[in-house]
Motif scaffolding. Structure first.
Motif, PDB file in Angstrom:
ATOM      1  N   ARG A 119       0.817  -1.191  -0.098  1.00 15.83           N
ATOM      2  CA  ARG A 119       0.129   0.040  -0.161  1.00 15.83           C
ATOM      3  C   ARG A 119       1.012   1.156   0.009  1.00 15.83           C
ATOM      4  O   ARG A 119       2.093   1.225   0.546  1.00 15.83           O
ATOM      5  CB  ARG A 119      -0.763   0.149   1.467  1.00 15.83           C
ATOM      6  CG  ARG A 119      -1.790  -1.080   1.362  1.00 15.83           C
ATOM      7  CD  ARG A 119      -2.745  -1.108   2.583  1.00 15.83           C
ATOM      8  NE  ARG A 119      -3.311  -2.348   3.098  1.00 15.83           N
ATOM      9  CZ  ARG A 119      -3.620  -2.485   4.001  1.00 15.83           C
ATOM     10  NH1 ARG A 119      -3.263  -1.901   5.224  1.00 15.83           N
ATOM     11  NH2 ARG A 119      -4.591  -3.534   4.335  1.00 15.83           N
ATOM     12  N   SER A 124      -4.670   5.741  -3.872  1.00 20.09           N
ATOM     13  CA  SER A 124      -5.858   4.776  -3.866  1.00 20.09           C
ATOM     14  C   SER A 124      -5.271   3.349  -4.266  1.00 20.09           C
ATOM     15  O   SER A 124      -4.298   3.387  -5.132  1.00 20.09           O
ATOM     16  CB  SER A 124      -7.184   5.083  -4.686  1.00 20.09           C
ATOM     17  OG  SER A 124      -6.702   4.986  -6.041  1.00 20.09           O
ATOM     18  N   THR A 125      -6.001   2.223  -3.905  1.00 17.34           N
ATOM     19  CA  THR A 125      -5.481   0.962  -4.530  1.00 17.34           C
ATOM     20  C   THR A 125      -5.577   0.795  -5.888  1.00 17.34           C
ATOM     21  O   THR A 125      -4.949   0.276  -6.465  1.00 17.34           O
ATOM     22  CB  THR A 125      -6.303  -0.295  -3.548  1.00 17.34           C
ATOM     23  OG1 THR A 125      -6.328  -0.068  -2.094  1.00 17.34           O
ATOM     24  CG2 THR A 125      -5.767  -1.469  -3.814  1.00 17.34           C
ATOM     25  N   ARG A 129      -2.703   0.121  -8.365  1.00  9.86           N
ATOM     26  CA  ARG A 129      -2.719  -1.090  -9.225  1.00  9.86           C
ATOM     27  C   ARG A 129      -2.650  -0.713 -10.879  1.00  9.86           C
ATOM     28  O   ARG A 129      -1.759  -1.299 -11.644  1.00  9.86           O
ATOM     29  CB  ARG A 129      -4.247  -1.741  -9.214  1.00  9.86           C
ATOM     30  CG  ARG A 129      -4.207  -3.035  -9.889  1.00  9.86           C
ATOM     31  CD  ARG A 129      -5.206  -3.117 -11.404  1.00  9.86           C
ATOM     32  NE  ARG A 129      -6.123  -2.019 -11.690  1.00  9.86           N
ATOM     33  CZ  ARG A 129      -7.283  -2.101 -12.139  1.00  9.86           C
ATOM     34  NH1 ARG A 129      -7.791  -3.645 -12.019  1.00  9.86           N
ATOM     35  NH2 ARG A 129      -8.019  -1.278 -12.427  1.00  9.86           N
ATOM     36  N   TYR A 142      -4.884  -7.294  -7.670  1.00  9.09           N
ATOM     37  CA  TYR A 142      -5.550  -6.107  -7.154  1.00  9.09           C
ATOM     38  C   TYR A 142      -6.660  -6.574  -5.923  1.00  9.09           C
ATOM     39  O   TYR A 142      -7.205  -7.642  -6.608  1.00  9.09           O
ATOM     40  CB  TYR A 142      -6.212  -5.457  -8.151  1.00  9.09           C
ATOM     41  CG  TYR A 142      -7.161  -4.576  -7.862  1.00  9.09           C
ATOM     42  CD1 TYR A 142      -6.876  -3.464  -7.007  1.00  9.09           C
ATOM     43  CD2 TYR A 142      -8.532  -4.296  -8.360  1.00  9.09           C
ATOM     44  CE1 TYR A 142      -7.444  -2.345  -6.827  1.00  9.09           C
ATOM     45  CE2 TYR A 142      -9.432  -3.358  -8.182  1.00  9.09           C
ATOM     46  CZ  TYR A 142      -8.928  -2.372  -7.336  1.00  9.09           C
ATOM     47  OH  TYR A 142      -9.796  -1.161  -6.964  1.00  9.09           O
ATOM     48  N   PRO A 144      -9.083  -5.355  -3.748  1.00 10.84           N
ATOM     49  CA  PRO A 144      -9.641  -4.057  -3.341  1.00 10.84           C
ATOM     50  C   PRO A 144     -10.376  -4.143  -2.152  1.00 10.84           C
ATOM     51  O   PRO A 144     -10.430  -3.173  -1.144  1.00 10.84           O
ATOM     52  CB  PRO A 144     -10.814  -3.685  -4.458  1.00 10.84           C
ATOM     53  CG  PRO A 144     -10.664  -5.210  -5.079  1.00 10.84           C
ATOM     54  CD  PRO A 144      -9.532  -5.731  -5.066  1.00 10.84           C
ATOM     55  N   GLN A 147      -7.516  -3.808   0.415  1.00  8.61           N
ATOM     56  CA  GLN A 147      -6.919  -2.557   0.157  1.00  8.61           C
ATOM     57  C   GLN A 147      -5.498  -2.626   0.082  1.00  8.61           C
ATOM     58  O   GLN A 147      -4.522  -1.996   0.620  1.00  8.61           O
ATOM     59  CB  GLN A 147      -7.389  -1.403   1.023  1.00  8.61           C
ATOM     60  CG  GLN A 147      -8.635  -1.350   0.941  1.00  8.61           C
ATOM     61  CD  GLN A 147      -9.228  -0.192   1.927  1.00  8.61           C
ATOM     62  OE1 GLN A 147      -8.385   0.380   2.725  1.00  8.61           O
ATOM     63  NE2 GLN A 147     -10.366   0.278   1.659  1.00  8.61           N
ATOM     64  N   PHE A 148      -4.754  -3.731  -0.965  1.00 10.58           N
ATOM     65  CA  PHE A 148      -3.374  -3.816  -1.123  1.00 10.58           C
ATOM     66  C   PHE A 148      -3.280  -4.360  -2.429  1.00 10.58           C
ATOM     67  O   PHE A 148      -4.104  -4.850  -3.291  1.00 10.58           O
ATOM     68  CB  PHE A 148      -2.535  -4.740  -0.155  1.00 10.58           C
ATOM     69  CG  PHE A 148      -2.949  -6.188  -0.277  1.00 10.58           C
ATOM     70  CD1 PHE A 148      -2.275  -6.839  -1.138  1.00 10.58           C
ATOM     71  CD2 PHE A 148      -3.838  -6.847   0.586  1.00 10.58           C
ATOM     72  CE1 PHE A 148      -2.328  -8.341  -1.385  1.00 10.58           C
ATOM     73  CE2 PHE A 148      -3.969  -8.158   0.526  1.00 10.58           C
ATOM     74  CZ  PHE A 148      -3.450  -8.911  -0.254  1.00 10.58           C
ATOM     75  N   VAL A 149      -2.036  -4.108  -3.150  1.00 14.22           N
ATOM     76  CA  VAL A 149      -1.732  -4.714  -4.373  1.00 14.22           C
ATOM     77  C   VAL A 149      -0.547  -5.349  -4.305  1.00 14.22           C
ATOM     78  O   VAL A 149       0.466  -5.116  -3.715  1.00 14.22           O
ATOM     79  CB  VAL A 149      -1.434  -3.452  -5.319  1.00 14.22           C
ATOM     80  CG1 VAL A 149      -0.975  -3.798  -6.740  1.00 14.22           C
ATOM     81  CG2 VAL A 149      -2.715  -2.395  -5.553  1.00 14.22           C
TER      82      VAL A 149
END
Length: 182
Positions: A119, A124-125, A129, A142, A144, A147-149
């Motif tokens: 993050r 924003s996630t 991404r 992704y 969502p 909330q991480f990539v």
């Protein structure tokens, strides 16, 4: 009198904060186009499996990917929050078996020291991404809902886990054997 040109390429740095250990690091990992053994070693320790404390030798291209991502976002000095770095097979299996479908791949790039889940505060996630996809430097997952990539230096591919009309995993790239690679 003008100063002579030195031709020295500035070093590359990463600032990371690990969400599980609470540790932070600000390290130069590359100088003059050469990886720093000391800097890479510090990153390998920092990205250790926080469950077992085992370390592994990261593919240093992963650090270049993180740096390129920050530059792409226009935030070259930002701190990256680390959700997950290296995983031992034990930790990977533990995460895979916590529930019926976790989004954790059986043959994860995390176990090869080629992946990091991240993050970036203030980004924003979705934007993160999209920037990672635009780089085309490896796999991009992704997540969502969480909330991480996920970013890795394995084969170029993309997927999503959660966050959409019941779809748990959707890929726009066909992978051999239908395996997820998180």
């Amino acid at each position: 009198m003008t100063a002579p040109k030195t031709g020295i390429i500035a070093g590359l740095r990463l600032k990371l904060h690990h969400l599980h250990t609470g540790e932070s690091i600000d390290v130069a990992y590359k100088e003059g186009g050469q990886y720093s053994d000391q800097g890479v070693g510090m990153l390998n320790h920092f990205l250790r499996d926080h469950r077992t404390q085992d370390t592994a030798d990261y593919d240093p291209r992963e650090f270049d990917l993180l740096h390129a991502l920050l530059v792409k976002l226009g935030k070259p000095n930002a701190t990256i929050d680390i959700v997950c770095g290296y995983r031992t097979p034990f930790s990977n299996n533990f995460l895979r078996t916590r529930s019926a479908d976790t989004g954790v791949a059986e043959h994860s790039q995390h176990m090869l020291s080629k992946a990091i889940d991240i993050r970036i505060p203030g980004v924003s996630t979705l934007k993160l991404r999209n920037a990672a996809l635009a780089l085309g430097m490896g796999g991009v997952g992704y997540y969502p809902t969480s909330q991480f990539v996920h970013v890795d230096v394995g084969p170029v591919r993309q997927w999503q886990f959660g966050g959409g009309r019941g779809t748990q995993m959707a890929s726009t790239h066909t992978r051999k054997h239908g395996r997820r690679r998180a």
